[in-house]
Design a protein around this motif. Structure first.
Motif, PDB file in Angstrom:
ATOM      1  N   PHE A 114     -31.972  -0.551  11.666  1.00  0.00           N
ATOM      2  CA  PHE A 114     -32.853  -0.579  12.837  1.00  0.00           C
ATOM      3  C   PHE A 114     -32.087  -0.759  14.146  1.00  0.00           C
ATOM      4  N   LEU A 115     -30.876  -1.312  14.063  1.00  0.00           N
ATOM      5  CA  LEU A 115     -30.126  -1.710  15.257  1.00  0.00           C
ATOM      6  C   LEU A 115     -29.932  -0.581  16.286  1.00  0.00           C
ATOM      7  N   PRO A 116     -29.603   0.665  15.894  1.00  0.00           N
ATOM      8  CA  PRO A 116     -29.409   1.721  16.910  1.00  0.00           C
ATOM      9  C   PRO A 116     -30.601   1.901  17.834  1.00  0.00           C
ATOM     10  N   ASN A 117     -31.822   1.625  17.329  1.00  0.00           N
ATOM     11  CA  ASN A 117     -33.008   1.786  18.169  1.00  0.00           C
ATOM     12  C   ASN A 117     -33.048   0.793  19.313  1.00  0.00           C
ATOM     13  N   LEU A 118     -32.364  -0.354  19.134  1.00  0.00           N
ATOM     14  CA  LEU A 118     -32.369  -1.373  20.175  1.00  0.00           C
ATOM     15  C   LEU A 118     -31.435  -1.026  21.330  1.00  0.00           C
ATOM     16  N   LEU A 119     -30.517  -0.085  21.092  1.00  0.00           N
ATOM     17  CA  LEU A 119     -29.549   0.249  22.132  1.00  0.00           C
ATOM     18  C   LEU A 119     -30.168   1.023  23.281  1.00  0.00           C
ATOM     19  N   GLY A 120     -31.172   1.863  22.961  1.00  0.00           N
ATOM     20  CA  GLY A 120     -31.786   2.671  24.015  1.00  0.00           C
ATOM     21  C   GLY A 120     -31.057   3.989  24.202  1.00  0.00           C
ATOM     22  N   GLN A 121     -31.771   4.956  24.775  1.00  0.00           N
ATOM     23  CA  GLN A 121     -31.258   6.317  24.919  1.00  0.00           C
ATOM     24  C   GLN A 121     -30.022   6.367  25.816  1.00  0.00           C
ATOM     25  N   VAL A 122     -30.028   5.575  26.895  1.00  0.00           N
ATOM     26  CA  VAL A 122     -28.917   5.648  27.850  1.00  0.00           C
ATOM     27  C   VAL A 122     -27.620   5.168  27.209  1.00  0.00           C
ATOM     28  N   ALA A 123     -27.675   4.001  26.550  1.00  0.00           N
ATOM     29  CA  ALA A 123     -26.471   3.465  25.911  1.00  0.00           C
ATOM     30  C   ALA A 123     -25.975   4.399  24.817  1.00  0.00           C
ATOM     31  N   VAL A 124     -26.902   4.933  24.030  1.00  0.00           N
ATOM     32  CA  VAL A 124     -26.506   5.851  22.960  1.00  0.00           C
ATOM     33  C   VAL A 124     -25.908   7.128  23.548  1.00  0.00           C
ATOM     34  N   GLY A 125     -26.481   7.623  24.636  1.00  0.00           N
ATOM     35  CA  GLY A 125     -25.943   8.825  25.267  1.00  0.00           C
ATOM     36  C   GLY A 125     -24.512   8.626  25.742  1.00  0.00           C
ATOM     37  N   VAL A 126     -24.256   7.490  26.378  1.00  0.00           N
ATOM     38  CA  VAL A 126     -22.886   7.199  26.839  1.00  0.00           C
ATOM     39  C   VAL A 126     -21.943   7.041  25.652  1.00  0.00           C
ATOM     40  N   LEU A 127     -22.424   6.358  24.608  1.00  0.00           N
ATOM     41  CA  LEU A 127     -21.589   6.125  23.426  1.00  0.00           C
ATOM     42  C   LEU A 127     -21.194   7.439  22.753  1.00  0.00           C
ATOM     43  N   PHE A 128     -22.181   8.314  22.529  1.00  0.00           N
ATOM     44  CA  PHE A 128     -21.887   9.555  21.812  1.00  0.00           C
ATOM     45  C   PHE A 128     -21.196  10.593  22.697  1.00  0.00           C
ATOM     46  N   SER A 129     -21.276  10.454  24.001  1.00  0.00           N
ATOM     47  CA  SER A 129     -20.496  11.362  24.850  1.00  0.00           C
ATOM     48  C   SER A 129     -19.002  11.146  24.633  1.00  0.00           C
ATOM     49  N   VAL A 130     -18.626   9.965  24.139  1.00  0.00           N
ATOM     50  CA  VAL A 130     -17.226   9.687  23.780  1.00  0.00           C
ATOM     51  C   VAL A 130     -16.974  10.035  22.315  1.00  0.00           C
ATOM     52  N   LEU A 131     -17.896   9.623  21.438  1.00  0.00           N
ATOM     53  CA  LEU A 131     -17.697   9.837  20.001  1.00  0.00           C
ATOM     54  C   LEU A 131     -17.642  11.310  19.622  1.00  0.00           C
ATOM     55  N   LEU A 132     -18.320  12.178  20.387  1.00  0.00           N
ATOM     56  CA  LEU A 132     -18.389  13.603  20.032  1.00  0.00           C
ATOM     57  C   LEU A 132     -17.318  14.447  20.719  1.00  0.00           C
ATOM     58  N   GLN A 133     -16.377  13.817  21.381  1.00  0.00           N
ATOM     59  CA  GLN A 133     -15.319  14.589  22.050  1.00  0.00           C
ATOM     60  C   GLN A 133     -14.373  15.216  21.020  1.00  0.00           C
ATOM     61  N   PRO A 134     -13.875  16.440  21.285  1.00  0.00           N
ATOM     62  CA  PRO A 134     -12.874  17.035  20.388  1.00  0.00           C
ATOM     63  C   PRO A 134     -11.565  16.252  20.438  1.00  0.00           C
ATOM     64  N   LYS A 135     -10.767  16.411  19.408  1.00  0.00           N
ATOM     65  CA  LYS A 135      -9.448  15.791  19.285  1.00  0.00           C
ATOM     66  C   LYS A 135      -9.506  14.282  19.014  1.00  0.00           C
ATOM     67  N   PHE A 136     -10.054  13.500  19.959  1.00  0.00           N
ATOM     68  CA  PHE A 136      -9.993  12.045  19.802  1.00  0.00           C
ATOM     69  C   PHE A 136     -11.337  11.386  19.522  1.00  0.00           C
ATOM     70  N   GLY A 137     -12.415  12.136  19.452  1.00  0.00           N
ATOM     71  CA  GLY A 137     -13.724  11.556  19.139  1.00  0.00           C
ATOM     72  C   GLY A 137     -13.779  11.090  17.680  1.00  0.00           C
ATOM     73  N   LEU A 138     -14.377   9.930  17.437  1.00  0.00           N
ATOM     74  CA  LEU A 138     -14.406   9.370  16.079  1.00  0.00           C
ATOM     75  C   LEU A 138     -15.181  10.252  15.103  1.00  0.00           C
ATOM     76  N   VAL A 139     -16.201  10.957  15.584  1.00  0.00           N
ATOM     77  CA  VAL A 139     -16.975  11.835  14.699  1.00  0.00           C
ATOM     78  C   VAL A 139     -16.087  12.943  14.155  1.00  0.00           C
ATOM     79  N   ASN A 140     -15.332  13.603  15.019  1.00  0.00           N
ATOM     80  CA  ASN A 140     -14.448  14.677  14.566  1.00  0.00           C
ATOM     81  C   ASN A 140     -13.308  14.147  13.704  1.00  0.00           C
ATOM     82  N   ILE A 141     -12.796  12.979  14.050  1.00  0.00           N
ATOM     83  CA  ILE A 141     -11.726  12.386  13.239  1.00  0.00           C
ATOM     84  C   ILE A 141     -12.239  12.084  11.828  1.00  0.00           C
ATOM     85  N   GLY A 142     -13.448  11.532  11.753  1.00  0.00           N
ATOM     86  CA  GLY A 142     -14.021  11.249  10.439  1.00  0.00           C
ATOM     87  C   GLY A 142     -14.288  12.518   9.643  1.00  0.00           C
TER      88      GLY A 142
END
Length: 301
Positions: A114-142
């Motif tokens: 349930f925790l991701p829902n508490l972060l809100g759209q803005v925080a999640v948007g900022v977080l995933f704008s980093v996580l989804l980056q090519p080369k160094f984003g954690l999503v692509n690395i995983g």
């Protein structure tokens, strides 16, 4: 004495109306009047009450002929379809898993989902704008650890083919835990005696789910389905934060973003009202179809 008795009798008859009067007044002032006023605005070219020119259905005519609106409707409808297809079974599946008595640390697992829902759209948007980056984003690395080094270069937010899947997956990460709460509550009301009776009769897990659990949670299932669909058609913050707008080839353009870009931002309130009413009628039609299908399915069962 008679006058006093008559007065109190009259007050008793009027009492229910006095109790509902605050709601009626509030509804008329803050809901009914704005709705009707916005419907009126949709027939005008206006930037405010003092600057209004009647244009009839011109706003709607232009809206239905605008290719950008067609693109926004297609993007939003596909996003809603994929979101429902992914979130509904995952939310229900997690709720069934996290309602099992043999599972240890259930409360911790429920909080983690349930925790991701508490972060809100803005925080999640900022977080995933980093996580989804090519080369160094954690999503692509995983993903590169599982699917190969080529996944390191995957461009989630700049490749038109990947924009919508990225939005669907991020929205699912936010919303699955929220919808799971509804299913957890619904599963508490499933008659365990019927489950045990079905087990005695030799029914397997799927047969028990289809014959006992599913009918018991169908009202909540339909509620989640309708609210999930409505929420998907109201998507705005996530693509705005992740893409800075409609994204490459407008693949992230949604109906609400179209309304903001073409109605509110340039100050054309009449056109914004036309877009808003078109969206409201679309949602009413989709919700009515979903409820009708649920009623038909219930009769068949």
């Amino acid at each position: 004495m008679r006058e006093s008795s008559s007065f109190f009798k009259k007050q008793q008859k009027l009492a229910p109306y006095w109790f509902v009067l605050p709601f009626v007044v509030t509804f008329l002032v803050f809901s009914a009047y704005p709705y009707l006023k916005s419907l009126s605005y949709s027939l005008y070219a206006t930037s405010g009450p003092k600057d209004a020119k009647f244009v009839g259905l011109s706003n709607y005519t232009f809206l239905f002929s605008d290719p950008d609106f067609h693109q926004a409707v297609a993007n939003t409808a596909l996003f809603a379809l994929l979101s429902v297809a992914i979130q509904l079974p995952l939310s229900l599946g997690l709720a069934m898993l996290l309602s099992q008595k043999w599972l240890k640390g259930v409360k911790v697992w429920r909080l983690a989902v349930f925790l991701p829902n508490l972060l809100g759209q803005v925080a999640v948007g900022v977080l995933f704008s980093v996580l989804l980056q090519p080369k160094f984003g954690l999503v692509n690395i995983g993903l590169s650890k599982v699917l190969g080094e080529a996944m390191l270069d995957k461009k989630w937010l700049s490749d038109p083919q990947n924009v919508l899947p990225a939005l669907v997956l991020v929205q699912a990460w936010i919303s699955i835990g929220y919808n799971m709460i509804y299913f957890l509550a619904a599963l508490q009301n499933v008659d365990q005696e019927l489950i045990e009776a079905a087990m005695v009769d030799g029914a397997n897990g799927w047969q028990r789910f289809r014959a006992v659990t599913l009918p018991a949670i169908t009202p909540v299932l339909m509620f989640v389905l309708v609210t999930m669909t409505v929420g998907s058609f109201q998507l705005y913050e996530l693509p705005r934060l992740l893409l800075g707008g409609g994204g490459p080839d407008n693949r992230g353009l949604t109906i609400i973003m179209y309304l903001f870009n073409n109605g509110l931002n340039p100050g054309n309130l009449g056109y914004a009202a036309a877009v808003g009413w078109t969206l409201a009628l679309m949602l009413a039609a989709i919700s009515a179809i979903q409820l009708w299908l649920s009623g038909a399915a219930k009769k068949d069962a």
